[in-house]
Design a protein around this motif. Structure first.
Motif, short mmCIF file in Angstrom:
data_model
loop_
_atom_site.label_atom_id
_atom_site.label_comp_id
_atom_site.label_asym_id
_atom_site.label_seq_id
_atom_site.Cartn_x
_atom_site.Cartn_y
_atom_site.Cartn_z
N ILE A 154 -9.04 -46.97 10.37
CA ILE A 154 -9.92 -46.70 11.52
C ILE A 154 -9.25 -45.59 12.34
CG2 ILE A 154 -11.03 -47.64 13.57
CD1 ILE A 154 -10.73 -50.44 12.23
N GLN A 155 -9.94 -44.47 12.49
CA GLN A 155 -9.42 -43.32 13.21
C GLN A 155 -9.65 -43.47 14.72
OE1 GLN A 155 -7.85 -40.53 11.31
NE2 GLN A 155 -7.81 -42.45 10.17
N PRO A 156 -8.94 -42.69 15.54
CA PRO A 156 -9.14 -42.78 17.00
C PRO A 156 -10.59 -42.56 17.44
CG PRO A 156 -7.16 -41.53 16.52
CD PRO A 156 -7.85 -41.77 15.20
N ASP A 157 -11.37 -41.74 16.69
CA ASP A 157 -12.78 -41.51 17.03
C ASP A 157 -13.69 -42.59 16.43
OD1 ASP A 157 -12.88 -40.88 14.35
OD2 ASP A 157 -13.67 -38.85 14.64
N ARG A 158 -13.10 -43.64 15.85
CA ARG A 158 -13.76 -44.80 15.23
C ARG A 158 -14.34 -44.51 13.86
NH1 ARG A 158 -15.19 -48.07 19.61
NH2 ARG A 158 -15.38 -49.90 18.32
N SER A 159 -14.15 -43.32 13.33
CA SER A 159 -14.59 -43.05 11.97
C SER A 159 -13.62 -43.74 11.00
CB SER A 159 -14.65 -41.54 11.70
OG SER A 159 -13.34 -40.99 11.79
N LEU A 160 -14.01 -43.82 9.74
CA LEU A 160 -13.16 -44.43 8.72
C LEU A 160 -12.66 -43.37 7.76
CD1 LEU A 160 -15.18 -47.66 7.84
CD2 LEU A 160 -13.31 -47.40 9.46
N LYS A 161 -11.37 -43.37 7.52
CA LYS A 161 -10.75 -42.43 6.60
C LYS A 161 -10.29 -43.21 5.37
CE LYS A 161 -6.74 -39.42 6.09
NZ LYS A 161 -5.49 -38.98 6.71
N ALA A 162 -10.79 -42.81 4.19
CA ALA A 162 -10.39 -43.48 2.95
C ALA A 162 -8.92 -43.14 2.66
CB ALA A 162 -11.27 -43.03 1.79
N LEU A 163 -8.11 -44.18 2.49
CA LEU A 163 -6.69 -43.98 2.19
C LEU A 163 -6.37 -44.14 0.72
CD1 LEU A 163 -4.92 -45.95 5.09
CD2 LEU A 163 -5.37 -43.50 4.93
N ARG A 164 -6.99 -45.15 0.10
CA ARG A 164 -6.63 -45.43 -1.29
C ARG A 164 -7.74 -46.22 -1.96
NH1 ARG A 164 -1.09 -47.45 -3.88
NH2 ARG A 164 -1.73 -47.01 -5.99
N THR A 165 -7.93 -45.95 -3.23
CA THR A 165 -8.87 -46.71 -4.05
C THR A 165 -8.13 -47.25 -5.26
OG1 THR A 165 -10.73 -45.32 -3.36
CG2 THR A 165 -11.02 -46.61 -5.37
N LEU A 166 -8.28 -48.53 -5.51
CA LEU A 166 -7.71 -49.17 -6.70
C LEU A 166 -8.88 -49.61 -7.57
CD1 LEU A 166 -5.02 -51.35 -4.90
CD2 LEU A 166 -4.65 -49.21 -6.11
N SER A 167 -8.92 -49.14 -8.79
CA SER A 167 -10.03 -49.45 -9.69
C SER A 167 -9.93 -50.88 -10.21
CB SER A 167 -10.04 -48.48 -10.87
OG SER A 167 -8.91 -48.74 -11.70
N THR A 168 -11.05 -51.38 -10.73
CA THR A 168 -11.04 -52.72 -11.34
C THR A 168 -10.09 -52.75 -12.53
OG1 THR A 168 -13.01 -52.14 -12.62
CG2 THR A 168 -13.36 -53.38 -10.59
N ALA A 169 -9.97 -51.62 -13.25
CA ALA A 169 -9.06 -51.57 -14.39
C ALA A 169 -7.61 -51.74 -13.94
CB ALA A 169 -9.22 -50.25 -15.15
N SER A 170 -7.23 -51.08 -12.85
CA SER A 170 -5.84 -51.21 -12.37
C SER A 170 -5.57 -52.57 -11.74
CB SER A 170 -5.51 -50.09 -11.38
OG SER A 170 -6.24 -50.26 -10.18
N LEU A 171 -6.64 -53.25 -11.27
CA LEU A 171 -6.48 -54.58 -10.67
C LEU A 171 -6.63 -55.71 -11.68
CD1 LEU A 171 -8.62 -53.95 -7.47
CD2 LEU A 171 -6.15 -54.30 -7.53
#
Length: 181
Positions: free
Chosen positions: A147-164
């Motif tokens: 959650i950014q200071p302006d309340r927007s959302l910044k994607a940090l990381r994606t983990l795929s179903t294959a990696s999980l």
């Protein structure tokens, strides 16, 4: 919830004396012997706000739109089955259903203000919020947003179903750890 269409409650989130209730999914109708009669399902996604300051007499908080009172603060359709989860963190309310993460500002808790939605890479099953991070899981794996200071959302990381090793169904944050099933 006021009409004949099925609107099962799928999740609730609480902030102080208010309860945010969302609908979606379905339920089983059984006879007295436990035999399944039907399984009504809906893609209806609705949000109600309920004042629970008097737990014996909870009060629905309606909203006014163009001079008309409405019981739902959000009423839409989300495929495949409406809302699946709701989480409150500070002045932020997050609702998840379909491939959408809805974000509301709760500065005025009885009047949630809709912020920009976030489109997810697939169908969401659960969300969790902790320490400025939003976790969303589903048939796509896991996505982590900040959650950014302006309340927007910044994607940090994606983990795929294959990696999980498969799709995740439930999320919980406890003692600075994310638990996923």
């Amino acid at each position: 919830l006021g009409d004949a269409r099925p609107s099962p409650i799928s999740a609730m989130a609480r902030k102080d004396q208010l309860l945010y209730v969302v609908t979606g999914g379905g339920y089983d109708v059984q006879d007295r012997d436990g035999r399944l009669l039907e399984q009504p399902r809906t893609n209806r996604a609705q949000m109600l706000v309920v004042d629970i300051s008097d737990p014996v007499r909870p009060q629905l908080i309606k909203r006014t739109v163009a001079g008309r009172e409405e019981q739902f603060h959000l009423d839409t359709s989300l495929s495949p089955d409406g809302f699946r989860d709701a989480q409150v963190a500070g002045a932020d309310l997050f609702l998840a259903g379909g491939n959408v993460l809805y974000h509301f500002d709760l500065t005025l808790p009885a009047e949630p203000f809709r912020l920009p939605d976030t489109i997810l890479p697939g169908t969401v099953s659960a969300i969790a919020v902790d320490r400025g991070l939003v976790y969303a899981s589903g048939d796509f794996g896991l996505v982590i947003y900040q959650i950014q200071p302006d309340r927007s959302l910044k994607a940090l990381r994606t983990l795929s179903t294959a990696s999980l090793g498969g799709a995740l169904g439930q999320l919980s944050v406890a003692a600075r750890s994310l638990w996923a099933l």
